[in-house]
Design a protein around this motif. Structure first.
Motif, mmCIF file in Angstrom:
data_model
loop_
_atom_site.group_PDB
_atom_site.id
_atom_site.type_symbol
_atom_site.label_atom_id
_atom_site.label_comp_id
_atom_site.label_asym_id
_atom_site.label_seq_id
_atom_site.Cartn_x
_atom_site.Cartn_y
_atom_site.Cartn_z
ATOM 1 N N TRP A 1 1.816 10.525 -7.099
ATOM 2 C CA TRP A 1 0.355 10.497 -7.227
ATOM 3 C C TRP A 1 -0.324 11.737 -6.675
ATOM 4 O O TRP A 1 -1.539 11.824 -6.693
ATOM 5 C CB TRP A 1 -0.203 9.257 -6.518
ATOM 6 C CG TRP A 1 0.369 8.014 -7.062
ATOM 7 C CD1 TRP A 1 1.334 7.236 -6.492
ATOM 8 C CD2 TRP A 1 0.051 7.402 -8.309
ATOM 9 N NE1 TRP A 1 1.629 6.179 -7.310
ATOM 10 C CE2 TRP A 1 0.853 6.252 -8.430
ATOM 11 C CE3 TRP A 1 -0.840 7.703 -9.332
ATOM 12 C CZ2 TRP A 1 0.788 5.415 -9.528
ATOM 13 C CZ3 TRP A 1 -0.901 6.849 -10.423
ATOM 14 C CH2 TRP A 1 -0.098 5.730 -10.518
ATOM 15 N N ARG B 1 0.601 4.120 -2.748
ATOM 16 C CA ARG B 1 -0.573 5.006 -2.754
ATOM 17 C C ARG B 1 -0.300 6.335 -2.047
ATOM 18 O O ARG B 1 -0.992 7.311 -2.272
ATOM 19 C CB ARG B 1 -1.760 4.332 -2.075
ATOM 20 C CG ARG B 1 -2.239 3.100 -2.772
ATOM 21 C CD ARG B 1 -3.368 2.459 -1.981
ATOM 22 N NE ARG B 1 -3.696 1.153 -2.478
ATOM 23 C CZ ARG B 1 -4.617 0.922 -3.408
ATOM 24 N NH1 ARG B 1 -5.293 1.915 -3.908
ATOM 25 N NH2 ARG B 1 -4.855 -0.311 -3.810
ATOM 26 N N TYR B 2 0.681 6.346 -1.175
ATOM 27 C CA TYR B 2 0.977 7.534 -0.382
ATOM 28 C C TYR B 2 2.149 8.334 -0.938
ATOM 29 O O TYR B 2 2.598 9.280 -0.308
ATOM 30 C CB TYR B 2 1.260 7.123 1.068
ATOM 31 C CG TYR B 2 0.053 6.516 1.735
ATOM 32 C CD1 TYR B 2 -0.848 7.313 2.428
ATOM 33 C CD2 TYR B 2 -0.212 5.158 1.645
ATOM 34 C CE1 TYR B 2 -1.968 6.771 3.033
ATOM 35 C CE2 TYR B 2 -1.332 4.599 2.239
ATOM 36 C CZ TYR B 2 -2.201 5.408 2.931
ATOM 37 O OH TYR B 2 -3.313 4.868 3.516
ATOM 38 N N HIS C 1 -4.350 13.201 -1.751
ATOM 39 C CA HIS C 1 -5.696 12.636 -1.920
ATOM 40 C C HIS C 1 -6.655 13.709 -2.424
ATOM 41 O O HIS C 1 -7.466 13.464 -3.314
ATOM 42 C CB HIS C 1 -6.187 12.049 -0.600
ATOM 43 C CG HIS C 1 -7.562 11.497 -0.675
ATOM 44 N ND1 HIS C 1 -7.849 10.333 -1.351
ATOM 45 C CD2 HIS C 1 -8.739 11.960 -0.211
ATOM 46 C CE1 HIS C 1 -9.136 10.093 -1.273
ATOM 47 N NE2 HIS C 1 -9.699 11.056 -0.583
ATOM 48 N N GLU D 1 0.810 -1.219 0.000
ATOM 49 C CA GLU D 1 0.000 0.000 0.000
ATOM 50 C C GLU D 1 0.847 1.274 0.000
ATOM 51 O O GLU D 1 0.312 2.369 -0.135
ATOM 52 C CB GLU D 1 -0.923 0.010 1.223
ATOM 53 C CG GLU D 1 -1.899 -1.151 1.258
ATOM 54 C CD GLU D 1 -2.828 -1.169 0.058
ATOM 55 O OE1 GLU D 1 -3.349 -0.094 -0.304
ATOM 56 O OE2 GLU D 1 -3.018 -2.254 -0.525
#
Length: 108
Positions: A57, A51-52, A60, A48
């Protein structure tokens, strides 16, 4: 043959799993600690970490805004084109052409 430039192998490079460390993500460190308090361990938690990665990316919030407004420019352009086309063709949704429903409701 055919003049196409075909690549041999995948067009991407899969990063080595060792670059992802739970210790680099405070949120996942907290998950790891919470599990440890219950005598548990998640061997897949490292999966995971990607994702952070804010550099790769973004945050959020930015991802959410990007997702919600992804088609907005195209949709707005289609909206403006539709309004312009209706205006050019003389479409009038408010015109009464004598086929209204006056008197069909029994005097209501």
């Amino acid at each position: 043959m055919g003049g196409h430039d075909h690549h041999h192998g995948p067009p991407y490079k899969v990063p080595d799993a060792s670059i992802y460390k739970v210790s680099d993500v405070p949120q996942l460190v907290e998950v790891e600690r919470a599990l440890a308090r219950r005598g548990l361990k998640d061997p897949w938690l490292r999966n995971e970490v990607w994702r952070y990665d804010v550099k790769e990316w973004s945050t959020h919030r930015v991802r959410l805004v990007r997702f919600l407004f992804k088609g907005f420019p195209l949709g707005f352009a289609a909206f403006v084109a539709t309004i312009g086309l209706e205006y050019a063709l003389g479409v009038d949704y408010h015109a009464h052409n004598g086929h209204g429903d006056h008197g069909k409701h029994g005097g209501h």
